[in-house]
Design a protein around this motif. Structure first.
Motif, PDB file in Angstrom:
ATOM      1  N   PHE A   4     -12.652  56.170  15.242  1.00  0.00           N
ATOM      2  CA  PHE A   4     -12.108  55.197  16.180  1.00  0.00           C
ATOM      3  C   PHE A   4     -11.975  53.831  15.540  1.00  0.00           C
ATOM      4  CE2 PHE A   4     -14.112  58.335  18.884  1.00  0.00           C
ATOM      5  CZ  PHE A   4     -13.151  58.509  19.858  1.00  0.00           C
ATOM      6  N   PRO A   5     -10.962  53.082  15.967  1.00  0.00           N
ATOM      7  CA  PRO A   5     -10.903  51.671  15.555  1.00  0.00           C
ATOM      8  C   PRO A   5     -12.016  50.903  16.252  1.00  0.00           C
ATOM      9  CG  PRO A   5      -9.193  52.164  17.163  1.00  0.00           C
ATOM     10  CD  PRO A   5      -9.873  53.469  16.834  1.00  0.00           C
ATOM     11  N   SER A   6     -12.179  49.649  15.902  1.00  0.00           N
ATOM     12  CA  SER A   6     -13.263  48.855  16.494  1.00  0.00           C
ATOM     13  C   SER A   6     -13.057  48.623  17.989  1.00  0.00           C
ATOM     14  CB  SER A   6     -13.388  47.521  15.766  1.00  0.00           C
ATOM     15  OG  SER A   6     -12.190  46.802  15.891  1.00  0.00           O
ATOM     16  N   ARG A   7     -11.825  48.675  18.445  1.00  0.00           N
ATOM     17  CA  ARG A   7     -11.538  48.492  19.869  1.00  0.00           C
ATOM     18  C   ARG A   7     -10.675  49.657  20.325  1.00  0.00           C
ATOM     19  NH1 ARG A   7      -8.036  44.944  23.292  1.00  0.00           N
ATOM     20  NH2 ARG A   7      -9.324  44.519  25.095  1.00  0.00           N
ATOM     21  N   ILE A   8     -10.993  50.217  21.462  1.00  0.00           N
ATOM     22  CA  ILE A   8     -10.254  51.370  21.960  1.00  0.00           C
ATOM     23  C   ILE A   8     -10.019  51.205  23.451  1.00  0.00           C
ATOM     24  CG2 ILE A   8     -12.367  52.714  22.274  1.00  0.00           C
ATOM     25  CD1 ILE A   8     -10.704  55.174  21.436  1.00  0.00           C
ATOM     26  N   GLU A   9      -8.878  51.646  23.915  1.00  0.00           N
ATOM     27  CA  GLU A   9      -8.509  51.538  25.318  1.00  0.00           C
ATOM     28  C   GLU A   9      -8.828  52.840  26.050  1.00  0.00           C
ATOM     29  OE1 GLU A   9      -7.404  48.691  26.624  1.00  0.00           O
ATOM     30  OE2 GLU A   9      -7.473  47.748  24.654  1.00  0.00           O
ATOM     31  N   GLY A  10      -8.927  52.760  27.368  1.00  0.00           N
ATOM     32  CA  GLY A  10      -9.277  53.913  28.190  1.00  0.00           C
ATOM     33  C   GLY A  10      -8.361  55.109  28.011  1.00  0.00           C
ATOM     34  N   GLU A  14      -9.164  59.074  26.450  1.00  0.00           N
ATOM     35  CA  GLU A  14      -8.814  60.307  27.157  1.00  0.00           C
ATOM     36  C   GLU A  14      -8.075  61.261  26.231  1.00  0.00           C
ATOM     37  OE1 GLU A  14      -6.636  59.171  30.629  1.00  0.00           O
ATOM     38  OE2 GLU A  14      -8.362  58.132  31.509  1.00  0.00           O
ATOM     39  N   SER A  15      -7.173  60.741  25.406  1.00  0.00           N
ATOM     40  CA  SER A  15      -6.451  61.582  24.444  1.00  0.00           C
ATOM     41  C   SER A  15      -7.398  62.156  23.403  1.00  0.00           C
ATOM     42  CB  SER A  15      -5.353  60.774  23.738  1.00  0.00           C
ATOM     43  OG  SER A  15      -4.389  60.346  24.657  1.00  0.00           O
ATOM     44  N   VAL A  16      -8.316  61.333  22.931  1.00  0.00           N
ATOM     45  CA  VAL A  16      -9.287  61.791  21.938  1.00  0.00           C
ATOM     46  C   VAL A  16     -10.214  62.840  22.553  1.00  0.00           C
ATOM     47  CG1 VAL A  16     -11.203  61.079  20.471  1.00  0.00           C
ATOM     48  CG2 VAL A  16      -9.153  59.669  20.610  1.00  0.00           C
ATOM     49  N   GLN A  17     -10.603  62.644  23.797  1.00  0.00           N
ATOM     50  CA  GLN A  17     -11.455  63.609  24.475  1.00  0.00           C
ATOM     51  C   GLN A  17     -10.749  64.965  24.569  1.00  0.00           C
ATOM     52  OE1 GLN A  17     -12.575  62.568  28.472  1.00  0.00           O
ATOM     53  NE2 GLN A  17     -13.787  64.403  28.740  1.00  0.00           N
ATOM     54  N   THR A  18      -9.455  64.963  24.846  1.00  0.00           N
ATOM     55  CA  THR A  18      -8.684  66.199  24.919  1.00  0.00           C
ATOM     56  C   THR A  18      -8.689  66.922  23.573  1.00  0.00           C
ATOM     57  OG1 THR A  18      -7.283  65.292  26.661  1.00  0.00           O
ATOM     58  CG2 THR A  18      -6.409  67.172  25.429  1.00  0.00           C
ATOM     59  N   TRP A  31     -19.170  64.623  17.444  1.00  0.00           N
ATOM     60  CA  TRP A  31     -19.891  64.263  18.668  1.00  0.00           C
ATOM     61  C   TRP A  31     -20.234  62.774  18.661  1.00  0.00           C
ATOM     62  CZ3 TRP A  31     -21.096  67.345  22.855  1.00  0.00           C
ATOM     63  CH2 TRP A  31     -20.903  68.725  22.709  1.00  0.00           C
ATOM     64  N   THR A  32     -20.745  62.295  17.525  1.00  0.00           N
ATOM     65  CA  THR A  32     -21.171  60.903  17.416  1.00  0.00           C
ATOM     66  C   THR A  32     -19.998  59.949  17.570  1.00  0.00           C
ATOM     67  OG1 THR A  32     -22.994  61.563  15.983  1.00  0.00           O
ATOM     68  CG2 THR A  32     -22.354  59.233  15.925  1.00  0.00           C
ATOM     69  N   ASN A  33     -18.871  60.278  16.942  1.00  0.00           N
ATOM     70  CA  ASN A  33     -17.698  59.401  17.038  1.00  0.00           C
ATOM     71  C   ASN A  33     -17.142  59.352  18.451  1.00  0.00           C
ATOM     72  OD1 ASN A  33     -17.616  58.374  14.429  1.00  0.00           O
ATOM     73  ND2 ASN A  33     -16.609  60.192  13.663  1.00  0.00           N
ATOM     74  N   LEU A  34     -17.127  60.476  19.156  1.00  0.00           N
ATOM     75  CA  LEU A  34     -16.665  60.447  20.544  1.00  0.00           C
ATOM     76  C   LEU A  34     -17.633  59.628  21.401  1.00  0.00           C
ATOM     77  CD1 LEU A  34     -14.641  61.232  22.686  1.00  0.00           C
ATOM     78  CD2 LEU A  34     -15.874  63.399  22.969  1.00  0.00           C
TER      79      LEU A  34
END
Length: 68
Positions: A4-10, A14-18, A31-34
């Motif tokens: 992930f970048p230092s700032r992430i939007e909602g 959701e896309s990353v979770q998918t 797991w740690t990055n999510l």
């Protein structure tokens, strides 16, 4: 492996979770990055849920959490 970048939007989380959910093999780094992504979004409910689901935690995980 998710990163992930230092700032992430909602919507981005959701896309990353998918993608994460579709992964056949999830290593501790994924797991740690999510988890870090949820924390960067201040989504502590999802972060706690994921934390509770994590099958294992190692020194890398604890170092990442301790550094946040």
């Amino acid at each position: 492996h998710l990163d992930f970048p230092s700032r992430i939007e909602g919507r981005e989380i959701e896309s990353v979770q998918t993608v994460f959910e579709a992964m056949e093999i999830k290593d501790v780094a994924s797991w740690t990055n999510l988890l870090n992504g949820y924390m960067k979004c201040n989504d502590l409910v999802s972060a706690r849920r994921l934390f509770d689901e994590m099958p294992s935690m190692n020194a890398i995980f604890w170092s990442a959490i301790d550094g946040k």
